[in-house]
Each structure stands twice: as structure tokens, then as C-alpha cells.
Design a protein around this motif. Structure first.
Motif, PDB file in Angstrom:
ATOM      1  N   ILE A 190       0.846  -1.191   0.000  1.00 20.18           N
ATOM      2  CA  ILE A 190       0.000   0.000   0.000  1.00 20.18           C
ATOM      3  C   ILE A 190       0.884   1.245   0.000  1.00 20.18           C
ATOM      4  O   ILE A 190       1.757   1.408   0.848  1.00 20.18           O
ATOM      5  N   ASN A 191       0.643   2.122  -0.968  1.00 22.13           N
ATOM      6  CA  ASN A 191       1.383   3.366  -1.113  1.00 22.13           C
ATOM      7  C   ASN A 191       0.572   4.500  -0.495  1.00 22.13           C
ATOM      8  O   ASN A 191      -0.566   4.744  -0.895  1.00 22.13           O
ATOM      9  N   THR A 192       1.123   5.186   0.491  1.00 24.88           N
ATOM     10  CA  THR A 192       0.414   6.280   1.157  1.00 24.88           C
ATOM     11  C   THR A 192       1.264   7.549   1.128  1.00 24.88           C
ATOM     12  O   THR A 192       2.487   7.468   0.958  1.00 24.88           O
ATOM     13  N   PRO A 193       0.649   8.710   1.312  1.00 30.40           N
ATOM     14  CA  PRO A 193       1.426   9.961   1.329  1.00 30.40           C
ATOM     15  C   PRO A 193       2.505   9.979   2.415  1.00 30.40           C
ATOM     16  O   PRO A 193       3.578  10.552   2.223  1.00 30.40           O
ATOM     17  N   SER A 194       2.220   9.343   3.548  1.00 27.71           N
ATOM     18  CA  SER A 194       3.194   9.349   4.643  1.00 27.71           C
ATOM     19  C   SER A 194       4.244   8.257   4.507  1.00 27.71           C
ATOM     20  O   SER A 194       5.254   8.271   5.206  1.00 27.71           O
ATOM     21  N   ASN A 195       4.009   7.308   3.619  1.00 28.06           N
ATOM     22  CA  ASN A 195       4.969   6.227   3.404  1.00 28.06           C
ATOM     23  C   ASN A 195       5.037   5.940   1.896  1.00 28.06           C
ATOM     24  O   ASN A 195       4.657   4.874   1.428  1.00 28.06           O
ATOM     25  N   PHE A 196       5.556   6.940   1.173  1.00 29.79           N
ATOM     26  CA  PHE A 196       5.568   6.852  -0.291  1.00 29.79           C
ATOM     27  C   PHE A 196       6.652   5.897  -0.772  1.00 29.79           C
ATOM     28  O   PHE A 196       7.778   5.906  -0.288  1.00 29.79           O
ATOM     29  N   VAL A 197       6.272   5.044  -1.722  1.00 25.43           N
ATOM     30  CA  VAL A 197       7.229   4.118  -2.325  1.00 25.43           C
ATOM     31  C   VAL A 197       7.160   4.268  -3.844  1.00 25.43           C
ATOM     32  O   VAL A 197       6.135   4.649  -4.404  1.00 25.43           O
ATOM     33  N   ILE A 198       8.252   3.973  -4.504  1.00 20.61           N
ATOM     34  CA  ILE A 198       8.310   4.072  -5.965  1.00 20.61           C
ATOM     35  C   ILE A 198       7.774   2.784  -6.572  1.00 20.61           C
ATOM     36  O   ILE A 198       8.263   1.692  -6.279  1.00 20.61           O
ATOM     37  N   GLN A 199       6.760   2.918  -7.402  1.00 17.85           N
ATOM     38  CA  GLN A 199       6.082   1.745  -7.954  1.00 17.85           C
ATOM     39  C   GLN A 199       7.040   0.814  -8.680  1.00 17.85           C
ATOM     40  O   GLN A 199       6.971  -0.405  -8.532  1.00 17.85           O
ATOM     41  N   ARG A 200       7.941   1.365  -9.454  1.00 17.69           N
ATOM     42  CA  ARG A 200       8.876   0.551 -10.225  1.00 17.69           C
ATOM     43  C   ARG A 200       9.727  -0.323  -9.308  1.00 17.69           C
ATOM     44  O   ARG A 200       9.944  -1.509  -9.577  1.00 17.69           O
ATOM     45  N   ASP A 201      10.199   0.265  -8.204  1.00 13.50           N
ATOM     46  CA  ASP A 201      11.038  -0.479  -7.263  1.00 13.50           C
ATOM     47  C   ASP A 201      10.263  -1.607  -6.583  1.00 13.50           C
ATOM     48  O   ASP A 201      10.770  -2.725  -6.429  1.00 13.50           O
ATOM     49  N   VAL A 202       9.025  -1.300  -6.190  1.00 13.57           N
ATOM     50  CA  VAL A 202       8.203  -2.298  -5.516  1.00 13.57           C
ATOM     51  C   VAL A 202       7.872  -3.451  -6.452  1.00 13.57           C
ATOM     52  O   VAL A 202       7.965  -4.625  -6.080  1.00 13.57           O
ATOM     53  N   THR A 203       7.484  -3.122  -7.675  1.00 15.82           N
ATOM     54  CA  THR A 203       7.131  -4.147  -8.650  1.00 15.82           C
ATOM     55  C   THR A 203       8.309  -5.077  -8.922  1.00 15.82           C
ATOM     56  O   THR A 203       8.156  -6.308  -8.980  1.00 15.82           O
ATOM     57  N   ARG A 204       9.485  -4.506  -9.066  1.00 13.70           N
ATOM     58  CA  ARG A 204      10.683  -5.327  -9.298  1.00 13.70           C
ATOM     59  C   ARG A 204      10.984  -6.212  -8.100  1.00 13.70           C
ATOM     60  O   ARG A 204      11.298  -7.398  -8.246  1.00 13.70           O
ATOM     61  N   ALA A 205      10.891  -5.632  -6.907  1.00 16.17           N
ATOM     62  CA  ALA A 205      11.202  -6.386  -5.686  1.00 16.17           C
ATOM     63  C   ALA A 205      10.227  -7.547  -5.496  1.00 16.17           C
ATOM     64  O   ALA A 205      10.631  -8.672  -5.195  1.00 16.17           O
ATOM     65  N   LEU A 206       8.939  -7.285  -5.690  1.00 17.16           N
ATOM     66  CA  LEU A 206       7.946  -8.346  -5.541  1.00 17.16           C
ATOM     67  C   LEU A 206       8.100  -9.414  -6.613  1.00 17.16           C
ATOM     68  O   LEU A 206       7.960 -10.612  -6.336  1.00 17.16           O
ATOM     69  N   GLY A 207       8.397  -8.981  -7.825  1.00 13.86           N
ATOM     70  CA  GLY A 207       8.606  -9.935  -8.909  1.00 13.86           C
ATOM     71  C   GLY A 207       9.773 -10.862  -8.622  1.00 13.86           C
ATOM     72  O   GLY A 207       9.683 -12.085  -8.826  1.00 13.86           O
ATOM     73  N   SER A 208      10.868 -10.306  -8.148  1.00 14.34           N
ATOM     74  CA  SER A 208      12.050 -11.122  -7.823  1.00 14.34           C
ATOM     75  C   SER A 208      11.751 -12.066  -6.658  1.00 14.34           C
ATOM     76  O   SER A 208      12.197 -13.219  -6.641  1.00 14.34           O
ATOM     77  N   PHE A 209      10.986 -11.580  -5.687  1.00 19.56           N
ATOM     78  CA  PHE A 209      10.619 -12.380  -4.515  1.00 19.56           C
ATOM     79  C   PHE A 209       9.779 -13.594  -4.924  1.00 19.56           C
ATOM     80  O   PHE A 209      10.064 -14.728  -4.508  1.00 19.56           O
ATOM     81  N   VAL A 210       8.776 -13.368  -5.746  1.00 17.98           N
ATOM     82  CA  VAL A 210       7.898 -14.456  -6.206  1.00 17.98           C
ATOM     83  C   VAL A 210       8.697 -15.485  -7.000  1.00 17.98           C
ATOM     84  O   VAL A 210       8.515 -16.702  -6.855  1.00 17.98           O
ATOM     85  N   GLU A 211       9.604 -15.001  -7.844  1.00 22.24           N
ATOM     86  CA  GLU A 211      10.406 -15.901  -8.672  1.00 22.24           C
ATOM     87  C   GLU A 211      11.413 -16.689  -7.830  1.00 22.24           C
ATOM     88  O   GLU A 211      11.576 -17.906  -8.004  1.00 22.24           O
ATOM     89  N   LYS A 212      12.087 -16.013  -6.907  1.00 23.06           N
ATOM     90  CA  LYS A 212      13.117 -16.661  -6.090  1.00 23.06           C
ATOM     91  C   LYS A 212      12.548 -17.779  -5.237  1.00 23.06           C
ATOM     92  O   LYS A 212      13.135 -18.869  -5.139  1.00 23.06           O
ATOM     93  N   TYR A 213      11.398 -17.525  -4.602  1.00 20.78           N
ATOM     94  CA  TYR A 213      10.829 -18.504  -3.678  1.00 20.78           C
ATOM     95  C   TYR A 213       9.725 -19.349  -4.318  1.00 20.78           C
ATOM     96  O   TYR A 213       9.059 -20.117  -3.622  1.00 20.78           O
ATOM     97  N   LYS A 214       9.552 -19.189  -5.632  1.00 18.14           N
ATOM     98  CA  LYS A 214       8.619 -20.024  -6.385  1.00 18.14           C
ATOM     99  C   LYS A 214       7.233 -20.051  -5.732  1.00 18.14           C
ATOM    100  O   LYS A 214       6.723 -21.096  -5.339  1.00 18.14           O
ATOM    101  N   ILE A 215       6.642 -18.873  -5.631  1.00 17.79           N
ATOM    102  CA  ILE A 215       5.311 -18.741  -5.036  1.00 17.79           C
ATOM    103  C   ILE A 215       4.264 -18.809  -6.146  1.00 17.79           C
ATOM    104  O   ILE A 215       4.146 -17.883  -6.959  1.00 17.79           O
ATOM    105  N   PRO A 216       3.517 -19.896  -6.223  1.00 18.43           N
ATOM    106  CA  PRO A 216       2.542 -20.057  -7.308  1.00 18.43           C
ATOM    107  C   PRO A 216       1.245 -19.325  -7.029  1.00 18.43           C
ATOM    108  O   PRO A 216       1.001 -18.840  -5.914  1.00 18.43           O
ATOM    109  N   HIS A 217       0.391 -19.239  -8.038  1.00 19.43           N
ATOM    110  CA  HIS A 217      -0.967 -18.702  -7.892  1.00 19.43           C
ATOM    111  C   HIS A 217      -0.979 -17.385  -7.126  1.00 19.43           C
ATOM    112  O   HIS A 217      -1.685 -17.215  -6.121  1.00 19.43           O
ATOM    113  N   SER A 218      -0.182 -16.446  -7.591  1.00 17.32           N
ATOM    114  CA  SER A 218      -0.095 -15.161  -6.908  1.00 17.32           C
ATOM    115  C   SER A 218      -0.044 -14.027  -7.917  1.00 17.32           C
ATOM    116  O   SER A 218       0.323 -14.226  -9.081  1.00 17.32           O
ATOM    117  N   THR A 219      -0.425 -12.832  -7.470  1.00 14.61           N
ATOM    118  CA  THR A 219      -0.269 -11.632  -8.287  1.00 14.61           C
ATOM    119  C   THR A 219       0.495 -10.603  -7.461  1.00 14.61           C
ATOM    120  O   THR A 219       0.506 -10.662  -6.226  1.00 14.61           O
TER     121      THR A 219
END
Length: 286
Positions: A190-219
């Protein structure tokens, strides 16, 4: 999963929790352990052997209540046994949170399922709830719910993640959630004004996480809102989710008062079942 603890006070919400535990026990061949706490009237104790008439009246009341509760729990255990579920029960006298916590520490439960009514406003600040305290201290996953749930209807689960806490411990918990419900998991930051995150960085991090730990059936998702709590609730509503899952860091004392607890807010305000699990620090390699 081998064992499920179900604290019960025989309320409707506790009944919903027991029914979900029953469905999970059948699906995973697990046992159910019922726990009921008899709260003592006033400050008098069943173990008192002397005192005035009021203490004697309190003792009689508690003894009769225990006998009635024992019959109810035995009847419930017999019904579960009739469905092929191993079931046990215990009755304790005193403070609900203390006894539930002691029971959790003394036994290695794989899951705790509890009903909760939810509270709001000033009562949320002053009163608190035993459910919230259990979530804060539990070392096992906890499922809380306010309504009757059909296990087979849980197909989409929102699981909130911080992209800086993506490790093996989190991956293991995500797989536990998937195994319990056989559902698709929507990982969301969740991206909020008080805790702003860069979408590109988050998407890459989550993508690498899902791939590394082989988490199926996820978005993987990033969702913007005013607050994290509103973001989770709105994302779940937009995606027609059936449940919410999230980690808890187990803050207690002053740190809890200062930082608050998103998990406890969700338990209070979400109409969906909420599954919480404790995030432990990764162990250092030796």
C-alpha cells in the motif's frame, strides 16, 4: 497442519470460528482443541476456603457454571468425533487472555481460530479485546472472523507486504496461507502519502521475490490510498477478495501504544476473515 486451538465463549462468533476450524480439520486431517475460560465474579476465587457468605455464593455459581460448560464442550467434542475429527477440551478459571496465552505457550498449535465482534470508537481505545492481545503475542498463525465462512468459497486472499521485508520467512507463511485455503494470493504493497514508495522499485522487488521462492498462484500489486488500513480494505473490495492475510510484529507495551497496530485495526474493522502470522527476524547463518 496437525492441531487447531479454538478458544470459545459459546457466542455466535465463536461458533463461526469453530465451524471454520472444523472445515480446516477435515481438509487437513487436523485435531481441534477447545478452550473455555470461566471468568470469576468480582475478585473472589474458587480456591478460597474461607470468607464471608458472598464468597460461598460465588463458589457455588462458578461450580455450577463449570458443570454446565463441561456438558456443552463434551457435546461439541462428541459431534466433532462423529465427523472423524480428534477433539479435546479444557476449562480454565480466570483471565481469558492469560489462560489463552498460557495454553498457546504450553502446546505447539499450528493454527488458532477465534471469533471476534470488533469494536470501534472510544471503546476500541479503552476496552481492547482478548483477540487483539492474542494476535499480538501468538507465535502461531491466527484466523479471526465475524461471520460464517465456507472454506471452499475462499478463492482470493489479499496479503499485504512491505517490499523491504521480503525474505524466506515471509515466503514460508505465504505458502502456509495458500495450503490452508487453496486460494490465489494477491500480494499488495500500500502506497500512502506518509509512506511513499516508488512503484517501479516495488514491482521489481515483488517480482524477484515471487520468482526466487517459487510462489505459485499469486499476483503482485501496488495500491495507493490515504492510509494503509483504508488501502487494504479498498483493495480487497475492488478485487472482491474473500479474506485478508498480514504479518504482525508483536509490538507490546509502550512501543505498541506509540506505533499502533495495523493488524489489530484490520481485525476490528474488516468484515472479511483476517489471518495474521508472526514475522520473526531471519536467523543469521552460522
Amino acid at each position: 497442519m496437525k492441531s487447531i486451538l479454538v478458544p470459545t465463549d459459546f457466542s455466535d462468533e465463536a461458533g463461526y470460528a469453530l465451524d471454520l476450524a472444523r472445515q480446516l480439520a477435515i481438509a487437513h486431517n487436523a485435531s481441534i482443541h477447545l478452550l473455555h475460560i470461566v471468568e470469576q465474579p468480582g475478585s473472589h476465587y474458587l480456591t478460597a476456603i474461607s470468607g464471608g457468605p458472598q464468597e460461598n455464593l460465588d463458589n457455588v455459581y462458578v461450580l455450577r457454571l463449570i458443570e454446565r460448560v463441561k456438558v456443552q464442550l463434551q457435546t461439541t467434542a462428541n459431534k466433532l468425533a462423529g465427523e472423524g475429527i480428534e477433539a479435546t477440551f479444557k476449562i480454565k478459571i480466570g483471565n481469558p487472555f492469560k489462560h489463552i496465552s498460557a495454553q498457546i505457550k504450553s502446546e505447539d498449535y499450528d493454527l488458532i481460530v477465534m471469533g471476534t465482534m470488533g469494536i470501534s470508537g472510544i471503546n476500541e481505545v479503552i476496552v481492547g479485546s482478548n483477540t487483539e492481545k492474542v494476535i499480538r503475542h501468538a507465535n502461531s498463525p491466527v484466523i479471526t472472523l465475524k461471520n460464517a465462512i465456507n472454506l471452499h468459497h475462499i478463492k482470493d486472499i489479499v496479503l499485504t507486504v512491505n517490499y523491504y521485508e521480503l525474505d524466506e520467512n515471509l515466503a514460508d507463511h505465504i505458502k502456509i496461507v495458500q495450503d490452508l485455503f487453496t486460494a490465489k494470493v494477491h500480494l499488495v504493497t500500500i502506497n500512502t502519502p506518509s509512506n511513499f514508495v516508488i512503484q517501479r522499485d516495488v514491482t521489481r522487488a515483488l517480482g524477484s521475490f515471487v520468482e526466487k521462492y517459487k510462489i505459485p498462484h499469486s499476483t503482485i500489486n501496488i495500491y495507493s490510498d490515504i492510509t494503509e488500513e483504508e488501502g487494504i480494505l479498498h483493495f480487497a473490495e475492488d478485487h472482491k477478495a474473500d479474506a485478508i492475510a498480514m504479518a504482525t510484529h508483536g509490538r507490546t507495551g509502550l512501543s505498541h501504544l506509540l506505533a499502533g497496530s495495523l493488524t489489530e485495526d484490520m481485525v476490528n474493522h474488516s468484515v472479511l476473515p483476517v489471518m495474521t502470522f508472526p514475522l520473526k527476524k531471519s536467523k543469521e547463518k552460522t
